[in-house]
Design an enzyme around this catalytic site. Structure first.
Site, PDB file in Angstrom:
ATOM      1  CE1 TYR A   1       0.605   1.489   4.298  1.00 54.12           C
ATOM      2  CE2 TYR A   1       0.866  -0.928   4.462  1.00 54.12           C
ATOM      3  CZ  TYR A   1       1.006   0.280   5.157  1.00 54.12           C
ATOM      4  OH  TYR A   1       1.670   0.340   6.031  1.00 54.12           O
ATOM      5  CB  CYS A   2       1.973   3.645  -1.838  1.00 54.43           C
ATOM      6  SG  CYS A   2       1.557   3.110  -3.350  1.00 54.43           S
ATOM      7  CB  THR A   3       0.167   8.351  -0.754  1.00 51.71           C
ATOM      8  OG1 THR A   3       1.466   8.473   0.159  1.00 51.71           O
ATOM      9  CG2 THR A   3      -0.762   9.392  -0.262  1.00 51.71           C
TER      10      THR A   3
END
Length: 297
Positions: free
Chosen positions: A188-190
Site C-alpha cells: 500500500y502507498c498514498t
C-alpha cells in the site's frame, strides 16, 4: 468565494512524446490557475494539484479529453483557502518530464501495455482487502518511506527502513524480506502509484502472491476512515504535510526527541539539511536540535 480542493491522480499510458504532454498540461493548468506538481514520462502521468473546485473540474474534463487519459481515477480531498479565496496548498506549478513516474531507479523494469502495468500485483478494493484479511494471514508491506509510515500505517505492517523510493530495490535485493516470498503480501502507498511499480519489482524478485490496495490509503480512508485497519495520519505532498480521516485518528508517531505521541512532521531548519523528522510541538517550540540543525517550525 472559491472552494479549494486537492486532486490526486495517476494514469499509465504509452506516450510517444512526453514533452508534448508536458507543454499541453502546463498550458491547461495555467489557463485555469491550477497549481501543484505533475510528472510525465513515457509510461504516463502522475500529479497532485490544488485550486478552486470549479477550475479543477474543468481541468479533469480537459485531461480526460485526451484518449489515453480518459479512464483516469481522480481522487479528491479538501484544500485550504487563503483570505483572497485562492488555495494555500500549492504556491506554484511544476510540470516535468522524467524517466520514471516514480523514481525507483529501474526505468527499464517497468513495462506498460496500454493503460496496464505488466506483472503488477492483484488490485484490491478496500472491501476486498477486508475479505482477504478475514480469509488469510496476510502481511502488509508499506511502499512509502520511513517518515511517511512513522505517522500512519496499517496495523502490523512491515516498514522498510528507506528514506527514498530509490532505496527499495536494494532493500528487496538484501534478502531481508525473502521470508515473505511464499506469503500473501499486500502493498500500500498514498494514492497507489508507487505500488503499481513496486509490485512488479517484487514479483520479478520471486514474491509469489502480491496484492496492492487499489487507490492507496487515500481511497481506503474515504471508505473506512479510522474505523478499519488503518492507524494514524496520512502523510501528503502539499503544505498540509499530514491529514486525518476523522476526528478520532490515532497518534502513532513518536517524537524523535521526547518519544511523545505526535503526527507532526517538521523540516530540518538548516538549508544544507534535507531531512524531515517526526517532532512534537513542545520540542519544536523549545528549538530542539536535529543532528546539529534546528527543526523548522
Amino acid at each position: 468565494m472559491a472552494t479549494p480542493k486537492v486532486l490526486l491522480f495517476y494514469g499509465f499510458a504509452e506516450l510517444a512524446d512526453p514533452d508534448a504532454i508536458r507543454l499541453w498540461q502546463r498550458a491547461l493548468c495555467e489557463s485555469l490557475d491550477v497549481r501543484g506538481r505533475i510528472i510525465v514520462s513515457k509510461d504516463g502521468i502522475n500529479a497532485t494539484l490544488g485550486g478552486d473546485v470549479v477550475q479543477l473540474k474543468k481541468y479533469v474534463k480537459g485531461t480526460r479529453a485526451y484518449a489515453p487519459f480518459k479512464d483516469i481515477d481522480f481522487k479528491w480531498s479538501e484544500g485550504r483557502a487563503l483570505e483572497d479565496g485562492t488555495t494555500a496548498d500549492f504556491p506554484r506549478l511544476s510540470v516535468k518530464v522524467r524517466d520514471e513516474l516514480v523514481t525507483f531507479g529501474a526505468p527499464d523494469e517497468l513495462q506498460v501495455d496500454g493503460s496496464r502495468v505488466v506483472d503488477g500485483g492483484t488490485h484490491l478494493t478496500p472491501a476486498e482487502l477486508h475479505d482477504l484479511v478475514a480469509a488469510k494471514d496476510v502481511v502488509f508491506f508499506d511502499g512509502r518511506n520511513q517518515i511517511e509510515s512513522a505517522v500512519g500505517r496499517f496495523a502490523g505492517a512491515i516498514r522498510p527502513p528507506v528514506e527514498t523510493t530509490r532505496e527499495f530495490i536494494a532493500a528487496l535485493d538484501s534478502g531481508a524480506y525473502d521470508h515473505l516470498k511464499d506469503q500473501p503480501v499486500v502493498t500500500y502507498c498514498t494514492g497507489g502509484i508507487r505500488c503499481e511499480v513496486l509490485t512488479p519489482l517484487m514479483r520479478h524478485r520471486g514474491f509469489q502472491e502480491v496484492y496492492q490496495l487499489d487507490g492507496g490509503i487515500a481511497t481506503y480512508g474515504e471508505a473506512y476512515g479510522d474505523d478499519g485497519l488503518w492507524e494514524g495520519s496520512l502523510y501528503v505532498f502539499d503544505d498540509r504535510i499530514t491529514m486525518d480521516f476523522s476526528d478520532h485518528a490515532a497518534l502513532v508517531g513518536a517524537c524523535d526527541r521526547c518519544g511523545g505521541a505526535t503526527n507532526h512532521v517538521a523540516d530540518c531548519g538548516d538549508v544544507s539539511c534535507v531531512r524531515q523528522m517526526v517532532r512534537c510541538d513542545d520540542c519544536l517550540s523549545s528549538d530542539a536540535m536535529c543532528g546539529g540543525h534546528t527543526a523548522k517550525v
